[in-house]
Design a protein around this motif. Sequence first.
Motif, PDB file in Angstrom:
ATOM      1  N   MET A 231     -63.617  43.788  -8.778  1.00  0.00           N
ATOM      2  CA  MET A 231     -62.753  42.944  -9.114  1.00  0.00           C
ATOM      3  C   MET A 231     -61.745  44.455  -9.410  1.00  0.00           C
ATOM      4  SD  MET A 231     -64.930  41.112 -11.041  1.00  0.00           S
ATOM      5  CE  MET A 231     -63.998  40.244 -11.230  1.00  0.00           C
ATOM      6  N   ALA A 241     -60.019  40.046 -13.989  1.00  0.00           N
ATOM      7  CA  ALA A 241     -61.336  39.469 -14.640  1.00  0.00           C
ATOM      8  C   ALA A 241     -61.416  37.842 -14.824  1.00  0.00           C
ATOM      9  CB  ALA A 241     -61.753  40.082 -15.234  1.00  0.00           C
ATOM     10  N   GLU A 257     -67.230  40.180 -15.740  1.00  0.00           N
ATOM     11  CA  GLU A 257     -66.062  40.177 -14.524  1.00  0.00           C
ATOM     12  C   GLU A 257     -65.313  41.512 -15.847  1.00  0.00           C
ATOM     13  OE1 GLU A 257     -65.847  37.446 -11.965  1.00  0.00           O
ATOM     14  OE2 GLU A 257     -64.460  37.453 -13.300  1.00  0.00           O
TER      15      GLU A 257
END
Length: 277
Positions: A231, A241, A257
């Motif tokens: 990420m 994210a 995420e």
Amino acid sequence: MDEVFDILIIGSGPAGVSAALTARHRGKTALIITTAPEDSPLYRAEHVDNYPAMPGATGAELVEAFVAHAERSGVKFARGRALAVADMGGVFGVSVGSGFVQGRAVVLACGLTRAKPYPGEAEHLGRGVSYCATCDGMLYRGKRVAVIGLSADAPEEAEYLSSIGCEVEYFDAKRAKRYEIKGGERVEALVADGVEYPAECVFILRSGLAPDSLLPGLGLENGHIKVGPDMSTNIPGVFAAGDCTGAPYQVAKAAGEGNIAALSASKYIENKRQEEK
């Protein structure tokens, strides 16, 4: 706030809250920067059936549960619109309304920004186009201004402008759909659905800015923030994210995420500390 947080998180949706919780579990301080919950598309969802253990929950119930969990875990909140992110060499600074906060890493969890700049908006930014009434309102005291209200707190900001002596022309989705900002060196008028309104400033009050406007130089791909498997973005210390990184636009994906982004941000901070020893 004078405190330097470990991780600044822009957005209080599932990605942002997940990142904040993971940061706290890793022993890091976390600050979530967010506007009103009502600005979130998730908040307005009638029901969400695909998030584990909460079948049939409304979007509002999910958002409120996320925020309550974060608060119980010691996550702090800064209420306001994030206007700019700047790398200050060792720390990042984020302008939040008329305030300013600092952190060692940033997680962008700002959701999906669909709005395109209005004609004339970019050309007049800083020359009569503003995204913050409390920041720039006093510059236009006693002058005619237009407010395009696209966020939950826009009426409150327009009321503030009126209270300090601005002559306010207010527009929302019910009043106009198409806008153009006109002027030369400075803003001279707002055109709303073909009607021209004289104004020395146009305050565009969206719930958030497009990521590349928030952080110039941020790498994008097909309109989304480009990230690696951890990420990370193309800017060291900045992670992203949730919906802002692309489809699928689902709560479970965003939460996962957010977890990864915070783990990566924590590792980034720890590595930087080792380098400084």
